[in-house]
Design an enzyme around this catalytic site. Structure first.
Site, PDB file in Angstrom:
ATOM      1  N   GLU A 131       7.799   3.433   9.212  1.00 19.47           N
ATOM      2  CA  GLU A 131       8.167   4.720   8.605  1.00 19.47           C
ATOM      3  C   GLU A 131       9.653   5.037   8.775  1.00 19.47           C
ATOM      4  OE1 GLU A 131       5.681   5.558   6.973  1.00 19.47           O
ATOM      5  OE2 GLU A 131       4.001   4.752   8.105  1.00 19.47           O
TER       6      GLU A 131
ATOM      7  N   ILE B 173      -1.129  -4.942   5.519  1.00 19.60           N
ATOM      8  CA  ILE B 173      -0.730  -4.497   4.179  1.00 19.60           C
ATOM      9  C   ILE B 173       0.618  -5.074   3.749  1.00 19.60           C
ATOM     10  CG2 ILE B 173      -2.057  -2.378   4.432  1.00 19.60           C
ATOM     11  CD1 ILE B 173       0.557  -0.864   4.820  1.00 19.60           C
TER      12      ILE B 173
ATOM     13  N   GLY C  34       0.820  -1.209   0.000  1.00 16.09           N
ATOM     14  CA  GLY C  34       0.000   0.000   0.000  1.00 16.09           C
ATOM     15  C   GLY C  34       0.850   1.252   0.000  1.00 16.09           C
TER      16      GLY C  34
ATOM     17  N   GLN D 274      10.929  -5.214   7.528  1.00 17.59           N
ATOM     18  CA  GLN D 274      10.474  -3.832   7.407  1.00 17.59           C
ATOM     19  C   GLN D 274      11.654  -2.893   7.176  1.00 17.59           C
ATOM     20  OE1 GLN D 274       7.088  -1.897   8.008  1.00 17.59           O
ATOM     21  NE2 GLN D 274       7.111  -3.637   6.619  1.00 17.59           N
TER      22      GLN D 274
ATOM     23  N   PRO E 258      11.058 -10.064  15.521  1.00 18.73           N
ATOM     24  CA  PRO E 258      12.347  -9.672  14.933  1.00 18.73           C
ATOM     25  C   PRO E 258      12.472  -9.934  13.438  1.00 18.73           C
ATOM     26  CG  PRO E 258      12.663 -10.820  17.015  1.00 18.73           C
ATOM     27  CD  PRO E 258      11.212 -10.947  16.690  1.00 18.73           C
ATOM     28  N   LYS E 259      11.924 -11.058  12.984  1.00 14.78           N
ATOM     29  CA  LYS E 259      12.113 -11.411  11.574  1.00 14.78           C
ATOM     30  C   LYS E 259      11.348 -10.462  10.661  1.00 14.78           C
ATOM     31  CE  LYS E 259      12.798 -15.641   8.947  1.00 14.78           C
ATOM     32  NZ  LYS E 259      12.662 -17.119   8.973  1.00 14.78           N
TER      33      LYS E 259
ATOM     34  N   ILE F  55      11.201  -5.023  20.269  1.00 18.90           N
ATOM     35  CA  ILE F  55      10.928  -5.610  18.970  1.00 18.90           C
ATOM     36  C   ILE F  55      10.097  -6.868  19.181  1.00 18.90           C
ATOM     37  CG2 ILE F  55      11.932  -6.524  16.861  1.00 18.90           C
ATOM     38  CD1 ILE F  55      12.429  -3.516  17.419  1.00 18.90           C
TER      39      ILE F  55
ATOM     40  N   LYS G 292       7.227   0.342  19.855  1.00 18.00           N
ATOM     41  CA  LYS G 292       6.902   1.534  19.067  1.00 18.00           C
ATOM     42  C   LYS G 292       7.000   1.187  17.585  1.00 18.00           C
ATOM     43  CE  LYS G 292       9.955   4.262  21.158  1.00 18.00           C
ATOM     44  NZ  LYS G 292      10.671   5.495  21.611  1.00 18.00           N
ATOM     45  N   GLY G 293       6.470   2.055  16.740  1.00 21.11           N
ATOM     46  CA  GLY G 293       6.390   1.774  15.311  1.00 21.11           C
ATOM     47  C   GLY G 293       7.737   1.777  14.618  1.00 21.11           C
TER      48      GLY G 293
END
Length: 746
Positions: free
Chosen positions: A709, A471, A244, A642, A636-637, A633, A705-706
């Site tokens: 991005e 996504i 996306g 990401q 982890p994989k 985390i 946390k994210g």
């Protein structure tokens, strides 16, 4: 390579389905009596349709209808003057123009739909679409941001896009100053899966939708608003999505039009857009120009920063993003000013693209920091450390957690930063110039409201449910691990169901917030199950009667007493004793008021080594190291994937990606994957990912946390800085293509 994680990596729970064809994407669904739609786009960027000949298309074999501005079915909820058809953080129009698909002969951008052809097969619809002939009254189109910067306007809002701390022009008083201009071109999401929708009215006011959306609840609400029906009567399904990157964050006008036409023809209707339409109808990263002014003392302490950004938007809708936000708090500086403005062009509206505005802003800020470090004859890391801040200077409050110094250290060690020469252009490897660069990234860490359901059966299997769309980052895998960590149930006995509005509500997947939001709800639902098991076991007459909750452990489907191996009971036996076939818990989860006392961000540091050919100007990223400071985390994989994906996108952003407009016509010149160059295997080196992996004590029960991005934010700056270190020449306009490098070297 994955480094520094506490949780053991597990394979993606959906991996086998995806590689064996078991995963069904929206376009894979087939319904009885289904029809197909094809969009015909405008061939001009501005003007008016003067004639539209659809007779041949209407009489073509298999055609069920041709819909234009002359016969488009009504959409009741579009009576209000809004510019888009989405919910959530959708851009709001602040313009005189209004865009309504197939509502007027007026043309506002290239590729704007002028007709939708419906037929009993995709091939027949495509052929009939080619028969439509239009003539136009063409007007001069404004599509070049650089030519119209002087016409920029401030976006509406409390601050009009402006921010000031201290004095706006304090940088001018500094002993050492820098002024630099940077630009980022139009970039297009270009996921592998094309955009579209399948709509089926199962009753007068009941609707089934298969969509390419990053949020099924968002699509449900958007369609409910558009057709003024109860959201409960709309069922949206998106279990799998082929990428996306932000384009699925809103419900686009053509999706709503397809739903309206499906209602009109009384048949299920599918739309799968073409690749060229992905450039014009589902948003893009906006062309943005930026000016950075820095002022510093000779000892490397910043005195002032000014950051001005001007971005494109559509003539009919203002789109804004957080391009200048990072500058407000990233470094300790008493005087900071930012300005953000828009230029309304005859273009389709932009949308967030991975890393949103922060990726754009970070390129300018982190390039400027590198340039200032060079002026001061300082190592770029040392310059950042001299302006490091442990608290948020924008909001004057502490960070919930920040381990950026450790990230600098680990990344520098991994890339071999000690081999970097302070003097640019002084290292070679054979015929190639060698350079090192680094850059920082940051993005808000959120905890949105979410719900989740967990069902533990007597056979020891667990089902976790959430409406969230995965996504691609591996959300289902992360939720599996969270459930496993709470209940101790083996991961192969946990099933996650997601991507459907029949399941507990979840936010749209975007902004790197899903593990924090939905993960917290899963954690709470599983904790409620665990508490029920403990109560059943420890109650009077229970198998572990009299034991306190903190004495009992749940692992591998067995509830046992800590430090007393003989005291245990299987979950299956415990549920049978109590005549239970299932323990069913649904939890709504949101952050506590305590969160407002902290600034919550995820941080990244990107390091690259580049090779530059001085004869051809070719730049190769030879090595990349990305360090994430994003709390605990969970998976982890998939987290490493990401980061690798972010680096790959960052290489494209830095070196290859640019959507080119021929401004004579206001149309794209490279709207194919053959001509729009995304990074390919030959462009991407081995990537090392490092995680600080320290739980955030505030944000959520997992301390996570994210990450999605920050994997991209800052990377382009690291490449630009490495190119400068290799060549001594600064390229400030992305992408860094060979012609730009050669212009600097000659």
């Amino acid at each position: 390579m994955i480094k520094d994680t506490k949780n053991p990596p597990i394979d993606r729970i959906d991996g086998r389905m995806k590689v064996t064809g078991g995963a069904k994407y929206f376009a894979d669904f087939e319904l009885p009596n289904m029809a197909y739609s094809v969009i015909v786009g405008s061939e001009i960027a501005k003007g008016k349709i003067t004639s539209l000949d659809t007779k041949k298309a209407q009489s073509a074999p298999g055609v069920l209808g041709v819909f234009t501005h002359q016969n488009m079915p009504p959409i009741p909820g579009w009576d209000a003057p809004v510019g888009g058809e989405a919910d959530g953080p959708t851009p709001k129009p602040k313009t005189e123009e209004t865009y309504r698909i197939l509502s007027s002969p007026k043309i506002l951008f290239d590729g704007q739909p002028i007709a939708i052809v419906v037929a009993d097969s995709f091939e027949r619809a495509t052929y009939a679409a080619s028969l439509i002939k239009a003539t136009y009254g063409k007007q001069a189109a404004r599509t070049d941001l650089q030519k119209h910067v002087a016409e920029s306007v401030s976006p509406e809002g409390a601050d009009g896009g402006n921010y000031l701390r201290g004095k706006a022009d304090a940088y001018q008083t500094a002993p050492v100053t820098l002024e630099a201009n940077y630009s980022i071109p139009i970039e297009v999401h270009n996921p592998m899966e094309l955009h579209g929708i399948l709509a089926h009215w199962t009753g007068a006011d009941t609707l089934m939708i298969y969509a390419k959306t990053q949020g099924v609840n968002a699509t449900q609400n958007a369609m409910a608003q558009a057709f003024r029906i109860d959201p409960k009567n709309i069922h949206v399904h998106t279990e799998f999505m082929g990428g996306g990157f932000g384009m699925g964050l809103r419900t686009w006008p053509q999706e709503t039009a397809v739903v309206a036409i499906a209602r009109k023809i009384g048949r299920p209707l599918k739309l799968v857009m073409s690749r060229s339409q992905m450039f014009t109808l589902v948003g893009h990263r906006p062309y943005t120009v930026q000016t950075i002014n820095l002022g510093a003392n000779t000892d490397g302490k910043l005195i002032g920063i000014a950051h001005a950004a001007t971005a494109e938007t559509a003539s009919y809708e203002d789109f804004t993003e957080a391009t200048v936000n990072m500058t407000k708090f990233m470094y300790a500086c008493p005087n900071v000013s930012t300005r953000y403005r828009l230029v309304r062009l005859d273009r389709s509206v932009p949308i967030w693209m991975r890393g949103p505005g922060e990726a754009t802003g970070a390129f300018a800020l982190e390039s400027a920091m590198d340039e200032m470090a060079h002026k001061l004859n300082l190592d770029p890391i040392e310059f950042r450390l001299r302006n490091y801040t442990e608290t948020d200077p924008e909001h004057n409050r502490p960070y919930s957690s920040k381990h950026l110094k450790e990230a600098y250290q680990k990344g520098a060690e991994a890339i071999g930063w000690n081999n970097r020469k302070l003097q640019p252009g002084s290292q070679r490897e054979g015929e190639w110039l060698l350079g090192y660069g680094m850059s920082t990234g940051v993005f808000n860490a959120f905890r949105w409201e979410a719900s989740a359901r967990a069902l533990l059966k007597a056979d020891g299997t667990l089902t976790v449910q959430s409406a969230v769309t995965d996504i691609g980052p591996g959300t289902g895998t992360a939720l599996t691990i969270i459930a496993h960590n709470v209940l101790g149930i083996p991961v192969d006995r946990i099933k996650v169901e997601y991507g459907d509005t029949s399941l507990p509500k979840a936010p749209t997947q975007g902004g790197s917030a899903i593990v924090s939001a939905v993960g917290s709800a899963v954690h709470d639902a599983c904790t409620a199950i665990k508490q029920t098991l403990i109560e059943l076991a420890s109650k009077e007459g229970g198998p572990l009667s009299g034991r306190q909750a903190d004495e009992l452990l749940l692992t591998d489907g067995v509830l046992l007493v800590e430090k007393e191996p003989g005291k245990k009971v299987a979950v299956r036996e415990l549920m049978q004793m109590n005549n239970l076939t299932v323990i069913d818990k649904t939890k709504d989860s949101k952050g506590s008021p305590e969160l407002a006392a902290y600034s919550m961000y995820s941080f990244s540091v990107h390091f690259v080594q580049v090779r530059v050919n001085p004869l051809t100007g070719v730049v190769r990223v030879a090595k990349a190291v990305s360090v994430a400071d994003s709390g605990r985390i969970v998976s982890p994989k998939t987290a490493a994937s990401q980061m690798i994906g972010g680096v790959t996108g960052g290489i494209g952003m830095a070196l290859t990606e640019e959507a080119v407009i021929d401004h004579r016509f206001g149309r794209f010149a490279n709207n194919t994957l053959a001509d729009y160059h995304v990074a390919v295997h030959a462009d991407v080196p081995a990537i090392e990912t490092i995680f600080i992996d320290k739980p955030d004590p505030v944000i959520n029960p997992m301390g996570a946390k994210g990450m999605g991005e920050i994997a991209l934010i800052g990377f382009a700056g690291a490449v630009a800085n490495a190119v400068f270190n290799a060549t001594g020449q600064r390229v400030r306009d992305l992408p860094i293509t060979p012609d730009k490098v050669m212009q600097k070297l000659i």
